[in-house]
Design a protein around this motif. Structure first.
Motif, PDB file in Angstrom:
ATOM      1  N   ARG A  57      -1.473  19.165   9.544  1.00 43.52           N
ATOM      2  CA  ARG A  57      -1.262  18.732   8.165  1.00 43.52           C
ATOM      3  C   ARG A  57      -2.570  18.490   7.436  1.00 43.52           C
ATOM      4  O   ARG A  57      -3.608  18.264   8.041  1.00 43.52           O
ATOM      5  N   VAL A  58      -2.487  18.494   6.110  1.00 39.03           N
ATOM      6  CA  VAL A  58      -3.598  18.044   5.274  1.00 39.03           C
ATOM      7  C   VAL A  58      -3.200  16.725   4.611  1.00 39.03           C
ATOM      8  O   VAL A  58      -2.070  16.253   4.752  1.00 39.03           O
ATOM      9  N   ARG A  59      -4.128  16.162   3.880  1.00 40.95           N
ATOM     10  CA  ARG A  59      -3.942  14.801   3.371  1.00 40.95           C
ATOM     11  C   ARG A  59      -2.827  14.691   2.337  1.00 40.95           C
ATOM     12  O   ARG A  59      -1.988  13.784   2.403  1.00 40.95           O
ATOM     13  N   ASP A  60      -2.810  15.603   1.366  1.00 38.77           N
ATOM     14  CA  ASP A  60      -1.982  15.411   0.180  1.00 38.77           C
ATOM     15  C   ASP A  60      -0.733  16.281   0.133  1.00 38.77           C
ATOM     16  O   ASP A  60      -0.009  16.244  -0.863  1.00 38.77           O
ATOM     17  N   HIS A  61      -0.492  17.083   1.177  1.00 34.88           N
ATOM     18  CA  HIS A  61       0.730  17.888   1.176  1.00 34.88           C
ATOM     19  C   HIS A  61       1.611  17.491   2.344  1.00 34.88           C
ATOM     20  O   HIS A  61       1.195  16.803   3.277  1.00 34.88           O
ATOM     21  N   TRP A  62       2.842  17.942   2.269  1.00 37.06           N
ATOM     22  CA  TRP A  62       3.869  17.497   3.200  1.00 37.06           C
ATOM     23  C   TRP A  62       4.735  18.679   3.592  1.00 37.06           C
ATOM     24  O   TRP A  62       5.218  19.430   2.731  1.00 37.06           O
ATOM     25  N   HIS A  63       4.940  18.857   4.868  1.00 42.03           N
ATOM     26  CA  HIS A  63       5.812  19.897   5.412  1.00 42.03           C
ATOM     27  C   HIS A  63       5.622  21.219   4.681  1.00 42.03           C
ATOM     28  O   HIS A  63       4.524  21.749   4.602  1.00 42.03           O
ATOM     29  N   THR A  64       6.660  21.774   4.069  1.00 45.74           N
ATOM     30  CA  THR A  64       6.534  23.086   3.433  1.00 45.74           C
ATOM     31  C   THR A  64       6.460  22.965   1.917  1.00 45.74           C
ATOM     32  O   THR A  64       6.838  23.874   1.192  1.00 45.74           O
ATOM     33  N   ARG A  86       0.832  -1.209   0.000  1.00 47.30           N
ATOM     34  CA  ARG A  86       0.000   0.000   0.000  1.00 47.30           C
ATOM     35  C   ARG A  86       0.867   1.260   0.000  1.00 47.30           C
ATOM     36  O   ARG A  86       1.930   1.293   0.622  1.00 47.30           O
ATOM     37  N   LEU A  87       0.375   2.307  -0.659  1.00 41.13           N
ATOM     38  CA  LEU A  87       0.971   3.634  -0.559  1.00 41.13           C
ATOM     39  C   LEU A  87      -0.151   4.647  -0.398  1.00 41.13           C
ATOM     40  O   LEU A  87      -1.267   4.439  -0.874  1.00 41.13           O
ATOM     41  N   CYS A  88       0.133   5.753   0.248  1.00 36.73           N
ATOM     42  CA  CYS A  88      -0.848   6.827   0.340  1.00 36.73           C
ATOM     43  C   CYS A  88      -0.802   7.666  -0.931  1.00 36.73           C
ATOM     44  O   CYS A  88      -0.018   7.398  -1.847  1.00 36.73           O
ATOM     45  N   SER A  89      -1.622   8.704  -0.992  1.00 34.94           N
ATOM     46  CA  SER A  89      -1.660   9.546  -2.187  1.00 34.94           C
ATOM     47  C   SER A  89      -0.311  10.204  -2.445  1.00 34.94           C
ATOM     48  O   SER A  89       0.134  10.307  -3.601  1.00 34.94           O
ATOM     49  N   LYS A  90       0.381  10.623  -1.391  1.00 30.27           N
ATOM     50  CA  LYS A  90       1.684  11.262  -1.566  1.00 30.27           C
ATOM     51  C   LYS A  90       2.703  10.268  -2.097  1.00 30.27           C
ATOM     52  O   LYS A  90       3.470  10.567  -3.029  1.00 30.27           O
ATOM     53  N   GLY A  91       2.739   9.079  -1.489  1.00 31.61           N
ATOM     54  CA  GLY A  91       3.675   8.062  -1.966  1.00 31.61           C
ATOM     55  C   GLY A  91       3.390   7.640  -3.386  1.00 31.61           C
ATOM     56  O   GLY A  91       4.316   7.431  -4.190  1.00 31.61           O
ATOM     57  N   SER A  92       2.109   7.536  -3.744  1.00 33.47           N
ATOM     58  CA  SER A  92       1.745   7.135  -5.103  1.00 33.47           C
ATOM     59  C   SER A  92       2.185   8.159  -6.132  1.00 33.47           C
ATOM     60  O   SER A  92       2.406   7.821  -7.303  1.00 33.47           O
ATOM     61  N   ALA A  93       2.309   9.423  -5.721  1.00 31.86           N
ATOM     62  CA  ALA A  93       2.669  10.493  -6.651  1.00 31.86           C
ATOM     63  C   ALA A  93       4.156  10.819  -6.631  1.00 31.86           C
ATOM     64  O   ALA A  93       4.567  11.834  -7.203  1.00 31.86           O
ATOM     65  N   LEU A  94       4.976   9.995  -6.005  1.00 35.39           N
ATOM     66  CA  LEU A  94       6.402  10.315  -5.882  1.00 35.39           C
ATOM     67  C   LEU A  94       7.087  10.544  -7.232  1.00 35.39           C
ATOM     68  O   LEU A  94       7.965  11.404  -7.355  1.00 35.39           O
ATOM     69  N   ALA A  95       6.689   9.796  -8.245  1.00 30.81           N
ATOM     70  CA  ALA A  95       7.334   9.953  -9.556  1.00 30.81           C
ATOM     71  C   ALA A  95       7.095  11.332 -10.144  1.00 30.81           C
ATOM     72  O   ALA A  95       7.846  11.772 -11.024  1.00 30.81           O
ATOM     73  N   GLU A  96       6.057  12.037  -9.664  1.00 34.97           N
ATOM     74  CA  GLU A  96       5.757  13.374 -10.161  1.00 34.97           C
ATOM     75  C   GLU A  96       6.601  14.450  -9.491  1.00 34.97           C
ATOM     76  O   GLU A  96       6.501  15.626  -9.851  1.00 34.97           O
ATOM     77  N   THR A  97       7.424  14.065  -8.529  1.00 38.23           N
ATOM     78  CA  THR A  97       8.160  15.061  -7.737  1.00 38.23           C
ATOM     79  C   THR A  97       9.671  15.006  -7.944  1.00 38.23           C
ATOM     80  O   THR A  97      10.404  15.681  -7.235  1.00 38.23           O
TER      81      THR A  97
END
Length: 945
Positions: A648-655, A46-57
């Protein structure tokens, strides 16, 4: 690293402390895809939404790619020479405490280790602290007070084995979604499992809660001291465990009894009936896990909260047993690794104590260091106060953004600006902190660097490189090593790779240990490059088999030689574990090693849990109850009548230095906001979607009003993520006073006296732009990525030359055709610019929040607009008859909007599972399932009217 063929690399997610395994697949053309690792024991795929989008970052947009001095490009030798010489000169002229490192839970363990070694062992100061001070220092302090060590007793498996889970100050559904889904899945299999949520807000985590206790800010101490008193009154104690394995119970119970039930109700804001229902459920349920996070830690009474929770588990013997124990979940990927290497100013490496002369002597001998810091250094808030008043004259900031994340953030920024010498090692060229650095050092990013991290359940996993390091970026450990060499410490900082650093770290953990300290990974002290490359996830402790690895007084050899006997898991065993032929942890099965005689030995098998049978790390090996007297804390006043809570919110991280790059992650919540209860909104004259000023004695932000009954009356919630890079005035930590817990030094970021006022805007705007605008002349603005450009929200106190304003956003020199609509009397203006068949920008202005479908509008940046008549739909701001408006995005993983879900409900999908089967929404990380259920229920109510 050259990419010449497709390959898949096992690594670890760089977000929260769950420590999910990730498979990064790199194609021959360099394209990267990311998925969860089904074999990793933290997430099982399993990955969360942030982990699933890692390739976009992982693109190079905005990357810092070469060293800079005062904004001038330079080479590594000049930059490193300047850093080393300035730090050395500052120490010589002003003393070792005139310099400081501020580091990060984003660092890998190997980076953390060498930074701590340099500051505490060779510079000889303890002025190294970490942004993890802001998220889990109170847990560390509470563990050390109770257990004598910073030990997390349990494992994630306990979340699935428990009959009762108490979530305290933890929005697990959004902040640790994979753990939330493990609990949800276990509950589906065992419907009798109960979940209690203790949180002032009714967060999305409440979706699986049987009971939500909307506690008053900082009411947790009273809640859990009241629970201890109730357990004593109702004979729900494990007196055998208390007698055999603890001390101080009588004093703790006496202190806890200071408030009767009515007093606890007054201190917590809860009803007496609620308290009794919770207390009786806890008392009757042997297999109870209490999960706590920032709502507990980020408090001026955070350490007492932690110990109040631990007291209840010690009193019932619910610790170290399957499905039972207090459980701190950490916010950063390597907060735990930082704790292991002594990254906090008041700790030594390998969980040793800086106040203990025997520990200092041991570490000094192991490192062959000229000295070891004798006293704790300055904790984060104190450190930046020392920068401000001139005590610290040279500061090195690594992998963090304190201008946005520290409390009293404006004062922190002023301190950094005034500091004589500031070095920043970072990935991005532009952050609110990097802009003030004298020396900027380009660091390798996730996907480019090698090392290890430790998650919340003490599991160490490898982060592996799968991308080439761009430009002149370097690993953080290499940068620290090179500065140390130039300061005259080359012999101790000549690590050829992170494998040698990890081996040294492991060796120190075992050095003169023999079971005296909790943290011991001596089994890996002999790891070589091949073994390190193949390292599989394992939980500590992982001591070397048999006798201690390092005999008393025996030091590592100088240079690259390693001591014998090197006990090491070999690559063959690692490969078998990955193939499922062996358990993941070497301590859960047979581990191959290479002792001196060449014989294979089975190590002692230890449980993955601590303290079921005592064995604490105090002098008498007993846990200490901490006597805590509950108090009622009030910070509000007539001028500041509300309590500000940040998080925090669901789909963002730190700053947002990483998540801000992903269009997908900006779809769910694209701008900063303030959650306000409807009663408070009515009282202050605030409407939904208004812009509001949230202010405290320390500052002010402008954010969007989100009026919701999920918020506790009298409180307001503002997320921490937005910075000057993404919004005009939304750095919420500028509002947080530098009030800290007296024991842990952790700031109180969730209990700040505040006021809210409606921002009197005369015009609101929304724009979508193919290029980021060079400047934005607006009182309020918030910028977010979208698929083919940027989306922009606006609010202004005074009117503008609207055609000129539009041109400034679109780019005054850009060629193209502009369509416009003006309703001067009504205050509505609309502009759309096209270059050929491509939309390059559109702007909508109105006297009230703009009613334009955002999700449909931003998609038009990537659509073809050759049909001139179809361009009128852009100006109108709504789709034509053949277009689909999916609505506000609910499921970021699959881009499913609220309108699509509502339409599916109308079509007969009346459960979250049915929506998942039809639209896939909620079937990946699951963190949107609560929102999907809310939409379903709203449609049902509408149909019933």
């Amino acid at each position: 690293m050259k990419i010449d063929e497709a390959r898949e690399v096992r690594t670890t997610c760089p977000y929260c402390g769950v420590g999910c395994g990730v498979l990064a697949k790199v194609a021959a053309d360099g394209q990267t895809a990311v998925r969860g690792d089904p074999d990793h024991p933290a997430n099982f795929g399993r990955l969360c939404s942030k982990g699933s989008a890692l390739a976009e970052t992982i693109d190079l947009d905005g990357r810092l790619l070469y060293p800079e001095i005062h904004g001038r490009r330079t080479d590594w030798d000049e930059a490193l020479d300047l850093v080393a010489s300035t730090f050395s000169r500052t120490i010589a002229e002003h003393g070792r405490d005139a310099v400081a490192f501020y580091v990060s839970g984003q660092l890998l363990t190997e980076d953390y280790y060498v930074a701590n070694k340099l500051m505490k062992g060779f510079i000889g100061s303890a002025n190294i602290d970490t942004n993890s001070r802001l998220c889990m220092a109170s847990s560390v302090a509470g563990h050390r007070r109770a257990f004598g060590s910073d030990t997390v007793p349990g494992s994630y498996e306990d979340l699935e084995l428990a009959d009762l889970i108490v979530l305290v100050g933890s929005n697990l559904a959004w902040c640790h979604p994979v753990l939330y889904q493990r609990i949800a899945a276990a509950r589906e299999k065992r419907p009798d499992m109960k979940v209690v949520l203790v949180d002032p807000r009714r967060t999305m985590t409440a979706d699986i809660a049987d009971m939500h206790l909307a506690i008053a800010p900082d009411g947790d101490v009273a809640l859990f001291t009241g629970l201890l008193a109730y357990l004593g009154q109702h004979n729900a104690l494990d007196r055998t465990y208390i007698t055999a394995h603890t001390s101080g119970f009588g004093q703790a119970l006496f202190a806890a009894s200071a408030l009767d039930l009515a007093g606890v109700a007054a201190a917590t804001g809860l009803g007496e009936d609620e308290l009794v229902r919770f207390y009786s459920l806890f008392a009757a349920t042997a297999k109870t896990v209490t999960v706590y996070s920032q709502g507990v830690n980020q408090s001026s009474s955070g350490t007492d909260k932690v110990n109040a929770i631990i007291n209840c588990h010690l009193a019932t013997g619910r610790i170290g047993k399957p499905g039972a124990g207090p459980f701190s979940v950490t916010g950063q990927p390597n907060a735990m690794g930082g704790r292991e290497v002594g990254g906090l100013a008041n700790m030594l490496a390998a969980h040793m104590e800086i106040e203990n002369p025997e520990h200092r002597d041991r570490v000094q001998r192991f490192w062959s260091a000229p000295t070891v810091a004798e006293n704790p250094g300055l904790k984060a808030v104190e450190m930046f106060q020392a920068v401000a008043d001139g005590r610290i004259k040279a500061l090195w900031i690594m992998a963090t953004n304190p201008v946005d994340s520290m409390p009293d953030a404006d004062a922190v920024e002023a301190a950094i600006k005034a500091c004589p010498f500031v070095v920043v090692s970072d990935v991005l060229a532009k952050t609110d902190t990097v802009r003030h650095a004298h020396v900027r050092l380009p660091a390798a990013a996730w996907g480019e660097k090698d090392g290890s991290v430790t998650n919340s359940e003490r599991r160490i996993s490898r982060q592996r490189a799968f991308l080439p390091v761009p430009g002149e970026a370097r690993a953080d450990w290499w940068i620290v090593d090179e500065v140390a060499k130039r300061m005259g410490f080359a012999e101790a900082f000549s690590h050829p790779s992170p494998a040698e650093i990890f081996a040294e770290h492991a060796a120190l953990s075992a050095f003169e240990n023999d079971g005296a300290r909790d943290f011991d990974i001596g089994a890996y002290a002999g790891v070589d490059a091949e073994d390190y490359d193949a390292l599989v996830p394992f939980q500590w402790p992982a001591p070397s088999p048999g006798t201690p690895l390092w005999p008393a007084g025996h030091l590592p050899l100088k240079g690259g030689d390693r001591m014998s006997p090197p006990i090491s898991p070999i690559a063959d065993v690692a490969e078998k574990a990955l193939q499922g032929k062996l358990p993941i942890s070497p301590l859960e099965g047979e581990m191959a090693g290479r002792p001196e005689g060449g014989a294979w030995r089975r190590p002692e098998v230890k449980s993955s849990r601590f303290f079921a049978s005592g064995g604490f790390y105090t002098p008498d090996r007993k846990a200490r109850f901490i006597a805590i007297r509950p108090t009622i804390e009030t910070r509000t006043s007539p001028d500041h009548p509300l309590v500000l809570n940040t998080g925090r919110v669901r789909d963002h991280w730190h700053t947002m230095t990483r998540t801000g790059k992903s269009p997908r992650l900006s779809q769910h919540l694209a701008e900063p906001f303030a959650e306000i209860h409807p009663l408070d909104a009515q009282h202050f004259g605030i409407g939904d979607a208004d812009i509001v000023s949230v202010s405290t004695a320390d500052g002010e932000v402008l954010v969007r009003a989100l009026v919701t009954a999920r918020q506790r009356p009298g409180s307001v919630f503002v997320p921490m993520h937005w910075t000057d890079q993404f919004s005009a005035r939304a750095r919420v930590d500028a509002l947080v006073a530098p009030i800290t817990d007296a024991v842990s030094g952790q700031p109180a970021s969730k209990h700040v006296a505040a006021r809210v006022e409606r921002f009197a805007a005369v015009a609101f705007g929304f724009a979508m732009l193919a290029e980021r605008p060079a400047s934005i002349d607006a009182d309020y603005w918030s910028l977010a990525r979208c698929t083919a450009g940027w989306r922009l929200e606006l609010a202004l106190k005074a009117g503008r030359d609207w055609p000129g304003f539009a041109a400034s956003l679109f780019g005054a020199d850009a060629l193209g055709e502009t369509l416009a609509y003006h309703d001067v009397a009504g205050g509505h203006y609309r502009f759309a610019r096209f270059a050929g068949s491509r939309l390059t920008g559109a702007l909508y202005l109105a006297p009230r929040p703009v009613a334009v479908s955002r999700s449909w509008a931003v998609e038009q940046l990537s659509a073809d607009h050759a049909d001139r008549r179809g361009r009128l739909a852009i100006v109108a701001g709504r789709p034509g008859g053949n277009s689909v408006d999916r609505g506000a995005v609910v499921c970021s993983c699959f881009g499913v909007g609220a309108n699509q879900i509502a339409e599916a409900v109308r079509g007969g999908c009346v459960s979250v599972e049915a929506i998942g089967a039809t639209l896939h929404a909620g079937t990946n990380c699951g963190s949107c399932r609560a929102e999907i259920r809310t939409i379903i229920e709203a449609r049902r109510l509408h149909a019933a009217e």
